[in-house]
Design a protein around this motif. Sequence first.
Motif, PDB file in Angstrom:
ATOM      1  N   GLY A  45      37.561  30.363  32.188  1.00  0.00           N
ATOM      2  CA  GLY A  45      37.279  31.319  31.119  1.00  0.00           C
ATOM      3  C   GLY A  45      36.557  30.671  29.943  1.00  0.00           C
ATOM      4  N   VAL A  46      37.000  29.468  29.534  1.00  0.00           N
ATOM      5  CA  VAL A  46      36.309  28.767  28.438  1.00  0.00           C
ATOM      6  C   VAL A  46      34.873  28.456  28.853  1.00  0.00           C
ATOM      7  N   PHE A  47      34.718  28.033  30.096  1.00  0.00           N
ATOM      8  CA  PHE A  47      33.381  27.673  30.566  1.00  0.00           C
ATOM      9  C   PHE A  47      32.440  28.878  30.511  1.00  0.00           C
ATOM     10  N   LEU A  48      32.907  30.015  31.051  1.00  0.00           N
ATOM     11  CA  LEU A  48      32.076  31.227  31.069  1.00  0.00           C
ATOM     12  C   LEU A  48      31.618  31.576  29.648  1.00  0.00           C
ATOM     13  N   ALA A  49      32.555  31.452  28.684  1.00  0.00           N
ATOM     14  CA  ALA A  49      32.208  31.782  27.294  1.00  0.00           C
ATOM     15  C   ALA A  49      31.287  30.720  26.701  1.00  0.00           C
ATOM     16  N   ALA A  50      31.545  29.442  27.018  1.00  0.00           N
ATOM     17  CA  ALA A  50      30.775  28.353  26.403  1.00  0.00           C
ATOM     18  C   ALA A  50      29.311  28.395  26.845  1.00  0.00           C
ATOM     19  N   VAL A  51      29.052  28.688  28.126  1.00  0.00           N
ATOM     20  CA  VAL A  51      27.665  28.687  28.593  1.00  0.00           C
ATOM     21  C   VAL A  51      27.090  30.113  28.628  1.00  0.00           C
ATOM     22  N   GLU A  52      27.869  31.072  28.124  1.00  0.00           N
ATOM     23  CA  GLU A  52      27.442  32.478  28.147  1.00  0.00           C
ATOM     24  C   GLU A  52      27.105  32.962  29.551  1.00  0.00           C
ATOM     25  N   PHE A  53      27.904  32.506  30.508  1.00  0.00           N
ATOM     26  CA  PHE A  53      27.739  32.985  31.882  1.00  0.00           C
ATOM     27  C   PHE A  53      28.164  34.441  31.892  1.00  0.00           C
ATOM     28  N   PRO A  54      27.281  35.347  32.364  1.00  0.00           N
ATOM     29  CA  PRO A  54      27.517  36.762  32.058  1.00  0.00           C
ATOM     30  C   PRO A  54      28.528  37.472  32.942  1.00  0.00           C
ATOM     31  N   VAL A  55      28.954  36.854  34.028  1.00  0.00           N
ATOM     32  CA  VAL A  55      29.899  37.537  34.913  1.00  0.00           C
ATOM     33  C   VAL A  55      30.995  36.561  35.314  1.00  0.00           C
ATOM     34  N   ASP A  56      32.130  37.096  35.707  1.00  0.00           N
ATOM     35  CA  ASP A  56      33.289  36.262  36.015  1.00  0.00           C
ATOM     36  C   ASP A  56      33.545  36.280  37.520  1.00  0.00           C
ATOM     37  N   PRO A  57      33.325  35.136  38.185  1.00  0.00           N
ATOM     38  CA  PRO A  57      33.513  35.101  39.641  1.00  0.00           C
ATOM     39  C   PRO A  57      34.924  35.515  40.067  1.00  0.00           C
ATOM     40  N   ALA A  58      35.922  35.233  39.231  1.00  0.00           N
ATOM     41  CA  ALA A  58      37.294  35.626  39.582  1.00  0.00           C
ATOM     42  C   ALA A  58      37.411  37.141  39.684  1.00  0.00           C
ATOM     43  N   GLU A  59      36.500  37.841  39.008  1.00  0.00           N
ATOM     44  CA  GLU A  59      36.519  39.302  39.059  1.00  0.00           C
ATOM     45  C   GLU A  59      35.571  39.826  40.136  1.00  0.00           C
ATOM     46  N   PHE A  60      34.302  39.295  40.138  1.00  0.00           N
ATOM     47  CA  PHE A  60      33.322  39.976  40.999  1.00  0.00           C
ATOM     48  C   PHE A  60      33.429  39.597  42.473  1.00  0.00           C
ATOM     49  N   VAL A  61      33.866  38.368  42.778  1.00  0.00           N
ATOM     50  CA  VAL A  61      33.946  37.996  44.195  1.00  0.00           C
ATOM     51  C   VAL A  61      34.959  38.875  44.938  1.00  0.00           C
ATOM     52  N   PRO A  62      36.193  39.014  44.442  1.00  0.00           N
ATOM     53  CA  PRO A  62      37.130  39.919  45.133  1.00  0.00           C
ATOM     54  C   PRO A  62      36.633  41.369  45.173  1.00  0.00           C
ATOM     55  N   ARG A  63      35.983  41.827  44.094  1.00  0.00           N
ATOM     56  CA  ARG A  63      35.530  43.214  44.069  1.00  0.00           C
ATOM     57  C   ARG A  63      34.471  43.475  45.141  1.00  0.00           C
ATOM     58  N   LEU A  64      33.507  42.535  45.288  1.00  0.00           N
ATOM     59  CA  LEU A  64      32.464  42.731  46.292  1.00  0.00           C
ATOM     60  C   LEU A  64      33.030  42.636  47.703  1.00  0.00           C
ATOM     61  N   LEU A  65      34.103  41.845  47.855  1.00  0.00           N
ATOM     62  CA  LEU A  65      34.688  41.665  49.177  1.00  0.00           C
ATOM     63  C   LEU A  65      35.664  42.776  49.549  1.00  0.00           C
ATOM     64  N   ALA A  66      36.123  43.526  48.554  1.00  0.00           N
ATOM     65  CA  ALA A  66      37.179  44.511  48.803  1.00  0.00           C
ATOM     66  C   ALA A  66      36.846  45.495  49.932  1.00  0.00           C
ATOM     67  N   PRO A  67      35.603  46.030  50.007  1.00  0.00           N
ATOM     68  CA  PRO A  67      35.327  46.974  51.100  1.00  0.00           C
ATOM     69  C   PRO A  67      35.211  46.308  52.473  1.00  0.00           C
ATOM     70  N   GLY A  68      35.364  44.996  52.553  1.00  0.00           N
ATOM     71  CA  GLY A  68      35.255  44.309  53.838  1.00  0.00           C
ATOM     72  C   GLY A  68      33.944  43.541  53.956  1.00  0.00           C
ATOM     73  N   ILE A  69      33.777  42.868  55.084  1.00  0.00           N
ATOM     74  CA  ILE A  69      32.593  42.021  55.279  1.00  0.00           C
ATOM     75  C   ILE A  69      31.341  42.886  55.529  1.00  0.00           C
ATOM     76  N   ASP A  70      31.510  44.028  56.181  1.00  0.00           N
ATOM     77  CA  ASP A  70      30.361  44.897  56.475  1.00  0.00           C
ATOM     78  C   ASP A  70      29.610  45.254  55.198  1.00  0.00           C
ATOM     79  N   GLY A  71      28.312  45.023  55.206  1.00  0.00           N
ATOM     80  CA  GLY A  71      27.508  45.416  54.057  1.00  0.00           C
ATOM     81  C   GLY A  71      27.631  44.480  52.866  1.00  0.00           C
ATOM     82  N   LEU A  72      28.359  43.381  53.025  1.00  0.00           N
ATOM     83  CA  LEU A  72      28.551  42.451  51.913  1.00  0.00           C
ATOM     84  C   LEU A  72      27.219  41.890  51.407  1.00  0.00           C
ATOM     85  N   GLY A  73      26.293  41.592  52.346  1.00  0.00           N
ATOM     86  CA  GLY A  73      24.990  41.047  51.957  1.00  0.00           C
ATOM     87  C   GLY A  73      24.259  41.960  50.989  1.00  0.00           C
TER      88      GLY A  73
END
Lengths: 206, 206
Positions: free
Chosen positions: A58-86
């Motif tokens: 969290g500190v890193f994301l804020a320090a470098v102004e990284f605009p998205v949080d992998p802890a949030e978006f990776v699970p969200r993109l994977l939630a519907p399953g592997i199909d269509g993930l690309g």
Amino acid sequence: MPRTGRRPGPGGTREKILAAARSRFGQEGYDGTTIRGIAAGAGVDPALVPHYFGSKEGVFLAAVEFPVDPAEFVPRLLAPGIDGLGERLVIFFLETWDSPSGASLLGLIRSVVSSELAADLMREFVTREVLGRLAEAIKLDHPQLRAGLVATQLVGLAMLRYVIKVESLSSASRGELARWIGPTIQHYLTDPAVTASRRSTARRRR
Amino acid sequence: MPRTGRRPGPGGTREKILAAARSRFGQEGYDGTTIRGIAAGAGVDPALVPHYFGSKEGVFLAAVEFPVDPAEFVPRLLAPGIDGLGERLVIFFLETWDSPSGASLLGLIRSVVSSELAADLMREFVTREVLGRLAEAIKLDHPQLRAGLVATQLVGLAMLRYVIKVESLSSASRGELARWIGPTIQHYLTDPAVTASRRSTARRRR
């Protein structure tokens, strides 16, 4: 680190932590930096770092102004399953670049290309927090390699569309790009053929 | 790889032409620069520019230290036919980066990322001299788009392997990378499904 009698005001603490974090991450890399070290650099109690930012990530994301949080978006993109993930990955990636946050991504690419220190830092962060999470989630062989191949395609797309601005890519819609490039990402993530040569031929580990 | 240009002439004519060329290309872009303009900037007879460098493309390659000549390598890679072109392109690209010329490619990527002028210049050059030649040679639909997609994959590979240096890619052999990424390039160059969405939407083949 000696504590002074004066505590920074509530408004200043967060900024002090961010300044110390930028300095530590720049000197020690992502893996080498600790919450305790950041707190020492900022002259604050170590408990304040998670209080403001949750975690080292969290500190890193804020320090470098990284605009998205992998802890949030990776699970969200994977939630519907592997199909269509690309395709989902491509759309999410382009939406982030096309949003106001795109400017900070461009800034990050500039730092990474001009500074080996920044490249080391970003490699450690992306390997651990983005590729690592993705690799763990897909549960297939050679996850780090698959995630790395995905990264080549996405970073190259950003370079050609947003940095070099080649017309055939900068003029395409996000949906078109997802249809053209999504299957490549899906292939890298899931196709057994991708890594077949690692099982059958001479291997290199390091 | 043969470098363009002949031995230095008396009085540093070749160097004068190169200095003028860097200035013109930087100000006018690739398409806007003429041999006559470069000669005027250098204060030499316009016939001396082709004498030393053959063509505008030749002066450009020498001025920016571009390590390979598309007029030479595009036909050579295409000579054996379309089959296997993807893997040949990957191997050639990696061989160039892994050679002493790799340093000048890294320098070019740094300029392109840090300067919009350099990005414009490189886009014009790559679009016309690299993607244009490739597009013309493959004789398929949407050649500029296909060539652009190929560029995303190759530039991203360079970014992850040589700039960010993600371990799974930097430790792989050229042959492995060609087997993993060659089929993607081949697909972008030749598969009718890639551009199907431009003719009729919502088609997916893979």
